[in-house]
Motif scaffolding. Sequence first.
Motif, PDB file in Angstrom:
ATOM      1  N   SER A 111       0.854  -1.183   0.000  1.00  0.00           N
ATOM      2  CA  SER A 111       0.000   0.000   0.000  1.00  0.00           C
ATOM      3  C   SER A 111       0.890   1.233   0.000  1.00  0.00           C
ATOM      4  N   PRO A 112       1.288   1.716  -1.182  1.00  0.00           N
ATOM      5  CA  PRO A 112       2.313   2.769  -1.284  1.00  0.00           C
ATOM      6  C   PRO A 112       1.954   4.075  -0.588  1.00  0.00           C
ATOM      7  N   LYS A 113       0.660   4.369  -0.419  1.00  0.00           N
ATOM      8  CA  LYS A 113       0.276   5.637   0.185  1.00  0.00           C
ATOM      9  C   LYS A 113       0.264   5.597   1.713  1.00  0.00           C
ATOM     10  N   LYS A 114       0.454   4.428   2.301  1.00  0.00           N
ATOM     11  CA  LYS A 114       0.530   4.332   3.757  1.00  0.00           C
ATOM     12  C   LYS A 114       1.923   4.739   4.219  1.00  0.00           C
ATOM     13  N   THR A 115       1.979   5.508   5.309  1.00  0.00           N
ATOM     14  CA  THR A 115       3.256   6.006   5.809  1.00  0.00           C
ATOM     15  C   THR A 115       3.408   5.664   7.288  1.00  0.00           C
ATOM     16  N   TRP A 116       4.664   5.653   7.743  1.00  0.00           N
ATOM     17  CA  TRP A 116       4.947   5.405   9.152  1.00  0.00           C
ATOM     18  C   TRP A 116       4.384   6.525  10.015  1.00  0.00           C
ATOM     19  N   GLU A 117       4.449   7.756   9.521  1.00  0.00           N
ATOM     20  CA  GLU A 117       3.916   8.871  10.290  1.00  0.00           C
ATOM     21  C   GLU A 117       2.413   8.696  10.532  1.00  0.00           C
ATOM     22  N   GLY A 118       1.687   8.336   9.470  1.00  0.00           N
ATOM     23  CA  GLY A 118       0.256   8.114   9.631  1.00  0.00           C
ATOM     24  C   GLY A 118      -0.054   6.931  10.521  1.00  0.00           C
ATOM     25  N   PHE A 119       0.723   5.857  10.394  1.00  0.00           N
ATOM     26  CA  PHE A 119       0.487   4.645  11.176  1.00  0.00           C
ATOM     27  C   PHE A 119       0.694   4.905  12.666  1.00  0.00           C
TER      28      PHE A 119
END
Length: 425
Positions: free
Chosen positions: A239-247
């Motif tokens: 899922s390329p649009k998922k980021t560590w910051e968001g997670f």
Amino acid sequence: MQKDNTSTPLTPTGRVRHRRRSNEVVPDVSVANGGNLLVNDSNKYRSMWIRACSSVWMIGGFAFIIYMGHLSITAMIIVIQIFMAKELFNLLRRDHEERHLPGFRLLNWLFFFTAMLFVYGRILSQRLFNTVTSDDFLYQFVNSLIKYHMAICYTLYTAGFVWFIITLKKKRMYKYQFGQYAWTHMIMIIVFTQSSFTVANIFEGIIWFLLPATLIVINDIAAYFFGFFFGRTPLIKLSPKKTWEGFIDASVTTVISAFLLADIMSRYQWLTCPRKDLSSGWLQCDPGPLFKPYSVILPGWVPQWFPWKEFSVFPVQIHALAFGLFASIIAPFGGFFASGFKRAFKIKDFGDSIPGHGGITDRMDCQMVMAVFSYIYHQSFIVPQGISVEMILDQVWFIHVHNDKIIFKFYEHMLINILILRFRY
């Protein structure tokens, strides 16, 4: 000029063997470096607006259905399951092959509704029985249905199995037909069975459905929001649009929300009382110790400037922290699984029924994982171990056979337990 000494491989007949070109796609550097992240998306504000508008009407409709009660929520779950099945059936459907298989699509739905009848019959049978006890005719009819429920479901499934075998007429269609047969059963096992745990949670108390489902929504919105504005580090290739910051930020937000929402929901008996029948009346019950606040006094080492020296906490809030951790850390992997699945079939979404979100299945991927966890956690750590009359009689028989000397004491213990059951129910 120096000659190239690399030799070209020859076949045994002396012909030049040409190497096949690799089918492997060269990865896009921009994607690998985060080119698909939301912060780099030029259309992100338009996408956010469409997604926000869809979310508002979905949350509004969801709140209205919650207000209508247990049966309305159950009906909503059934409708969602039907739409999910439709989206997944269409995923592998080939119109060219099905022109030669009249009625084959009905066979898939026969298996699906048979599974629905079996699962919901097991979950709702006792509550249906409690609903019709005042009417003799309905009582006898429902009693017969419950008694022969498994036989009815097995007959329907066997009829579908025989129907499937009869349709195997053209050899070139065998692979497609068996693929559809396996695909239908995968939908029943992985999708339908998992989401059916949601209905079991509803009748244990709406809070055991509403709290987990709300936490998934909060985690999804928070991950999108923080990834939208602050996301820089890709989380997973699926899922390329998922980021560590968001997670990470969404995880913190979800755990805090779980603690606060549990405090709010615990104050309403409409959400905490279990439903023992299929009526739609207002609920009143003893909330039990789980939904009764107790005072917590802070220790003496807390600084004097801290304004709160004592506060009240519901025990359910401690359990809510476990729900928040699961919803933020484990449940998103249901979404990653769905993302990998869509990439395998080279599709963007499972459907287009919800603008900005895709299909129903795209919104339910994490909810299914959360529903199973909620049911297992509730049954394992919250529901007290029940004492039935049958269990007591079995113990009496065992002790009577093995040791006659303690029969009198055990009978006394048995009568006490029966009185407890009598006053409890």
